[in-house]
Design a protein around this motif. Structure first.
Motif, PDB file in Angstrom:
ATOM      1  N   THR A  23      21.989 -46.651  -9.110  1.00  0.00           N
ATOM      2  CA  THR A  23      21.436 -45.866 -10.217  1.00  0.00           C
ATOM      3  C   THR A  23      22.383 -44.729 -10.592  1.00  0.00           C
ATOM      4  OG1 THR A  23      19.182 -46.431  -9.559  1.00  0.00           O
ATOM      5  CG2 THR A  23      19.462 -44.509 -10.997  1.00  0.00           C
ATOM      6  N   TRP A  24      22.879 -44.016  -9.575  1.00  0.00           N
ATOM      7  CA  TRP A  24      23.836 -42.935  -9.831  1.00  0.00           C
ATOM      8  C   TRP A  24      25.081 -43.463 -10.532  1.00  0.00           C
ATOM      9  CZ3 TRP A  24      28.850 -42.248  -7.899  1.00  0.00           C
ATOM     10  CH2 TRP A  24      29.428 -41.010  -8.194  1.00  0.00           C
ATOM     11  N   ALA A  26      25.388 -46.172 -12.415  1.00  0.00           N
ATOM     12  CA  ALA A  26      25.080 -46.573 -13.785  1.00  0.00           C
ATOM     13  C   ALA A  26      25.003 -45.369 -14.719  1.00  0.00           C
ATOM     14  CB  ALA A  26      23.772 -47.359 -13.813  1.00  0.00           C
ATOM     15  N   ARG A  27      24.555 -44.235 -14.193  1.00  0.00           N
ATOM     16  CA  ARG A  27      24.443 -43.026 -15.019  1.00  0.00           C
ATOM     17  C   ARG A  27      25.769 -42.274 -15.127  1.00  0.00           C
ATOM     18  NH1 ARG A  27      18.789 -40.712 -12.358  1.00  0.00           N
ATOM     19  NH2 ARG A  27      17.457 -42.470 -13.001  1.00  0.00           N
ATOM     20  N   THR A  28      26.565 -42.325 -14.075  1.00  0.00           N
ATOM     21  CA  THR A  28      27.790 -41.524 -14.010  1.00  0.00           C
ATOM     22  C   THR A  28      29.029 -42.289 -14.443  1.00  0.00           C
ATOM     23  OG1 THR A  28      26.788 -40.408 -12.107  1.00  0.00           O
ATOM     24  CG2 THR A  28      29.104 -39.986 -12.501  1.00  0.00           C
ATOM     25  N   ARG A  29      29.039 -43.577 -14.206  1.00  0.00           N
ATOM     26  CA  ARG A  29      30.152 -44.463 -14.561  1.00  0.00           C
ATOM     27  C   ARG A  29      31.482 -43.973 -13.998  1.00  0.00           C
ATOM     28  NH1 ARG A  29      28.759 -47.107 -20.482  1.00  0.00           N
ATOM     29  NH2 ARG A  29      26.609 -47.636 -19.955  1.00  0.00           N
ATOM     30  N   ILE A 163      18.828 -38.349  -6.570  1.00  0.00           N
ATOM     31  CA  ILE A 163      18.823 -39.099  -7.819  1.00  0.00           C
ATOM     32  C   ILE A 163      17.439 -39.695  -8.021  1.00  0.00           C
ATOM     33  CG2 ILE A 163      19.749 -41.115  -9.027  1.00  0.00           C
ATOM     34  CD1 ILE A 163      21.825 -39.111  -6.521  1.00  0.00           C
ATOM     35  N   GLU A 164      16.725 -39.161  -8.981  1.00  0.00           N
ATOM     36  CA  GLU A 164      15.389 -39.681  -9.286  1.00  0.00           C
ATOM     37  C   GLU A 164      15.511 -41.077  -9.892  1.00  0.00           C
ATOM     38  OE1 GLU A 164      12.618 -38.351  -8.480  1.00  0.00           O
ATOM     39  OE2 GLU A 164      13.310 -36.355  -7.850  1.00  0.00           O
ATOM     40  N   GLN A 165      14.691 -41.997  -9.403  1.00  0.00           N
ATOM     41  CA  GLN A 165      14.730 -43.370  -9.894  1.00  0.00           C
ATOM     42  C   GLN A 165      13.346 -43.802 -10.360  1.00  0.00           C
ATOM     43  OE1 GLN A 165      17.583 -46.072  -7.551  1.00  0.00           O
ATOM     44  NE2 GLN A 165      16.853 -44.634  -5.996  1.00  0.00           N
ATOM     45  N   SER A 166      13.305 -44.318 -11.562  1.00  0.00           N
ATOM     46  CA  SER A 166      12.049 -44.818 -12.117  1.00  0.00           C
ATOM     47  C   SER A 166      11.792 -46.227 -11.593  1.00  0.00           C
ATOM     48  CB  SER A 166      12.143 -44.853 -13.639  1.00  0.00           C
ATOM     49  OG  SER A 166      13.112 -45.810 -14.046  1.00  0.00           O
ATOM     50  N   ASP A 169      14.441 -48.371 -12.900  1.00  0.00           N
ATOM     51  CA  ASP A 169      15.704 -48.269 -12.160  1.00  0.00           C
ATOM     52  C   ASP A 169      15.664 -49.126 -10.904  1.00  0.00           C
ATOM     53  OD1 ASP A 169      16.883 -46.392 -13.915  1.00  0.00           O
ATOM     54  OD2 ASP A 169      15.869 -44.732 -12.888  1.00  0.00           O
ATOM     55  N   LYS A 173      17.925 -52.394  -9.882  1.00  0.00           N
ATOM     56  CA  LYS A 173      18.684 -52.503  -8.644  1.00  0.00           C
ATOM     57  C   LYS A 173      18.309 -53.787  -7.892  1.00  0.00           C
ATOM     58  CE  LYS A 173      19.377 -48.718  -6.347  1.00  0.00           C
ATOM     59  NZ  LYS A 173      19.258 -47.569  -5.397  1.00  0.00           N
TER      60      LYS A 173
END
Length: 277
Positions: A23-24, A26-29, A163-166, A169, A173
């Motif tokens: 998740t991190w 995918a958000r940070t790339r 890292i908050e994951q819905s 998310d 994963k």
């Protein structure tokens, strides 16, 4: 980050580690560095090839240092106490950080679980400190737990971020784990060992001083005990021990100390030479 040209780097030991922080990522790339090709046996490149596809699927970028050597080669370097090859790896990583204007690094935690994880942790910290000393720009380093629960044999530093994951998310994963079985087996094994937290929890931590991490232990590192079992089973011929690691860690410690002296400030927690068990 204020510098629009700055880069975040993800520096890990093996293919599949990206699933721990999917998740991190995918958000940070980030720009992704992987030391080992991850072959379970022989010289297969199946795992590193799958990891490249997975990194790209997450929107991140594989670096030029992506599957530097086979695991058997890296273990051979450690067993031979080949300080020079690890010094050269630190050089390559530092130059990549400078060229790509890296200012934030996330790397494997030192956990006394896998020697390549631990050396990757030290390499990333040295490269970051030296890049900072050369450029005058701070390079911040955080780590994350590759393994958890009873598999981890060293403490983590204080939590930097969670890292908050819905539910979406987590579902994404889970699909990645299904889609990339060649590199998802470690995550599944971790899930079996410690539960769903292995998939559902992503945290970054401030790295501890390595003297604290690698201080006197009540028992040998997990990889020594595992190696002894494998030797008894006839799988390995020799056991990789902390005594093989010690001169390499000492070299990296000296380099980090020198880099911090050149920069005039302790950019990162200091590495310290550690006596063998």
């Amino acid at each position: 980050m204020a510098d629009q040209g700055a880069t975040t780097a993800f520096v890990v030991a093996h293919p599949g580690h990206e699933l721990r922080l999917a998740t991190w990522i995918a958000r940070t790339r980030p720009l992704v560095f992987i030391l080992a090709k991850g072959a379970r046996a022989g010289r297969s490149e199946t795992r590193i090839q799958a990891s490249r596809l997975l990194v790209e699927a997450l929107g991140a970028t594989p670096s030029d240092l992506f599957g530097v050597a086979f695991d058997s080669e890296i273990y051979g370097w450690i067993m031979n106490r080949d300080v020079k090859v690890f010094s050269a790896l630190a050089d390559d990583l530092r130059e990549a950080f400078v060229a790509r204007r890296v200012e934030f690094v996330v790397t494997d935690a030192w956990q006394n679980y896998n020697p390549v994880h631990d050396l990757t942790h030290a390499l990333a910290r040295v490269a970051a400190a030296e890049a900072s000393a050369l450029t005058g720009r701070p390079v911040e380093v955080m780590d994350y737990p590759v393994v958890m629960g009873r598999l981890a044999h060293a403490p983590l530093g204080s939590e930097h971020s969670h890292i908050e994951q819905s539910s979406q998310d987590l579902a994404a994963k889970a699909r990645l784990i299904d889609d990339y079985p060649d590199v998802a087996d470690d995550v599944r094994a971790l899930d079996d060992a410690v539960g769903r937290e292995a998939v559902s929890r992503e945290t970054l931590h401030r790295p501890l001083n390595l003297e604290t991490l690698r201080g006197p232990l009540d028992e040998a590192p997990w990889y020594e005990r595992h190696g002894e079992e494998r030797v008894r089973a006839g799988v390995y011929s020799d056991v990789l021990r902390w005594s093989h690691m010690a001169p390499i860690v000492a070299m990296l410690a000296d380099r980090l100390s020198a880099a911090e002296s050149r920069s005039g400030s302790a950019v990162l927690p200091a590495l310290s030479p550690i006596a063998p068990l």
